[in-house]
Design a protein around this motif. Structure first.
Motif, PDB file in Angstrom:
ATOM      1  N   LEU A  11       0.833  -1.202   0.000  1.00 42.12           N
ATOM      2  CA  LEU A  11       0.000   0.000   0.000  1.00 42.12           C
ATOM      3  C   LEU A  11       0.866   1.251   0.000  1.00 42.12           C
ATOM      4  N   ASP A  12       1.935   1.251   0.793  1.00 43.14           N
ATOM      5  CA  ASP A  12       2.851   2.391   0.808  1.00 43.14           C
ATOM      6  C   ASP A  12       3.448   2.613  -0.579  1.00 43.14           C
ATOM      7  N   LEU A  13       3.890   1.542  -1.223  1.00 43.98           N
ATOM      8  CA  LEU A  13       4.466   1.640  -2.558  1.00 43.98           C
ATOM      9  C   LEU A  13       3.438   2.159  -3.566  1.00 43.98           C
ATOM     10  N   ASN A  14       2.229   1.625  -3.532  1.00 44.60           N
ATOM     11  CA  ASN A  14       1.196   2.077  -4.471  1.00 44.60           C
ATOM     12  C   ASN A  14       0.823   3.543  -4.250  1.00 44.60           C
ATOM     13  N   ALA A  15       0.780   3.969  -3.009  1.00 46.80           N
ATOM     14  CA  ALA A  15       0.466   5.376  -2.731  1.00 46.80           C
ATOM     15  C   ALA A  15       1.574   6.293  -3.264  1.00 46.80           C
TER      16      ALA A  15
ATOM     17  N   TRP B 111      -9.412   6.924  -1.674  1.00 47.83           N
ATOM     18  CA  TRP B 111      -8.902   5.569  -1.531  1.00 47.83           C
ATOM     19  C   TRP B 111      -9.508   4.989  -0.264  1.00 47.83           C
ATOM     20  N   LEU B 112     -10.454   4.080  -0.449  1.00 47.27           N
ATOM     21  CA  LEU B 112     -11.108   3.416   0.669  1.00 47.27           C
ATOM     22  C   LEU B 112     -10.337   2.152   1.008  1.00 47.27           C
TER      23      LEU B 112
ATOM     24  N   THR C 291      -9.160   6.404   3.496  1.00 42.19           N
ATOM     25  CA  THR C 291     -10.302   6.401   4.393  1.00 42.19           C
ATOM     26  C   THR C 291     -10.385   4.975   4.908  1.00 42.19           C
ATOM     27  N   VAL C 292     -10.013   4.789   6.169  1.00 42.14           N
ATOM     28  CA  VAL C 292      -9.826   3.448   6.721  1.00 42.14           C
ATOM     29  C   VAL C 292     -11.073   2.971   7.449  1.00 42.14           C
ATOM     30  N   THR C 293     -11.446   1.736   7.156  1.00 45.66           N
ATOM     31  CA  THR C 293     -12.499   1.025   7.868  1.00 45.66           C
ATOM     32  C   THR C 293     -11.854  -0.231   8.442  1.00 45.66           C
TER      33      THR C 293
ATOM     34  N   ILE D 227      -3.089  -0.058   9.433  1.00 50.50           N
ATOM     35  CA  ILE D 227      -3.038   1.249   8.797  1.00 50.50           C
ATOM     36  C   ILE D 227      -3.759   2.213   9.736  1.00 50.50           C
ATOM     37  N   GLY D 228      -3.112   3.314  10.073  1.00 51.28           N
ATOM     38  CA  GLY D 228      -3.696   4.262  11.020  1.00 51.28           C
ATOM     39  C   GLY D 228      -5.000   4.867  10.526  1.00 51.28           C
ATOM     40  N   LEU D 229      -5.952   5.006  11.420  1.00 55.44           N
ATOM     41  CA  LEU D 229      -7.233   5.623  11.066  1.00 55.44           C
ATOM     42  C   LEU D 229      -7.052   7.071  10.631  1.00 55.44           C
ATOM     43  N   ASP D 230      -5.947   7.685  11.041  1.00 52.30           N
ATOM     44  CA  ASP D 230      -5.668   9.083  10.698  1.00 52.30           C
ATOM     45  C   ASP D 230      -4.735   9.222   9.491  1.00 52.30           C
ATOM     46  N   ASP D 231      -4.426   8.127   8.809  1.00 52.53           N
ATOM     47  CA  ASP D 231      -3.556   8.174   7.628  1.00 52.53           C
ATOM     48  C   ASP D 231      -4.261   8.975   6.532  1.00 52.53           C
TER      49      ASP D 231
END
Length: 126
Positions: A53-57, A72-73, A93-95, A85-89
């Motif tokens: 995910l870090d690489l894709n971002a 990005w959900l 938008t993290v669920t 993955i932090g909720l505040d990243d």
């Protein structure tokens, strides 16, 4: 033989519970997308994928520096704290899964279903 029957029975029950969970998600999905909606939403389920995910971002930012970034959900399905993955990243938008009651394949599919309820764009990339 008895062990195989017990395992098949357990799997059949798990499948039934997963299908019930999917039907609950499906009821909340819109019948169709708003035809006037624009843009793209990315939906990902994360399980031991923090590095990817870090690489894709980073690639998204580098390859499209002037373009507005899509929403990005992310359904964070990690069990290991170092992979969460932090909720505040700000990239996502993290669920998070409220529980881990299904085997991995079901958790992944149900995570995508939960994210689809949040999509408001014309296109979605899963």
């Amino acid at each position: 033989m008895r062990r195989a029957v017990t395992q098949l029975t357990r799997q059949a029950r798990a499948h039934g519970r997963a299908m019930d969970a999917w039907r609950a998600i499906e009821r909340d999905l819109p019948a169709q997308a708003d035809p006037s909606a624009e843009g793209v939403t990315i939906c990902s389920v994360a399980f031991r994928a923090k590095a990817c995910l870090d690489l894709n971002a980073r690639l998204l930012r580098r390859l499209n520096p002037e373009a507005p970034h899509p929403q990005w959900l992310l359904f964070d399905n990690n069990a290991e704290p170092d992979q969460n993955i932090g909720l505040d990243d700000p990239r996502f938008t993290v669920t998070r899964a409220s529980s881990r009651e299904f085997e991995m394949g079901y958790d992944h599919a149900l995570g995508i279903g939960a994210l689809l309820k949040q999509v408001r764009t014309r296109f979605v990339l899963i």
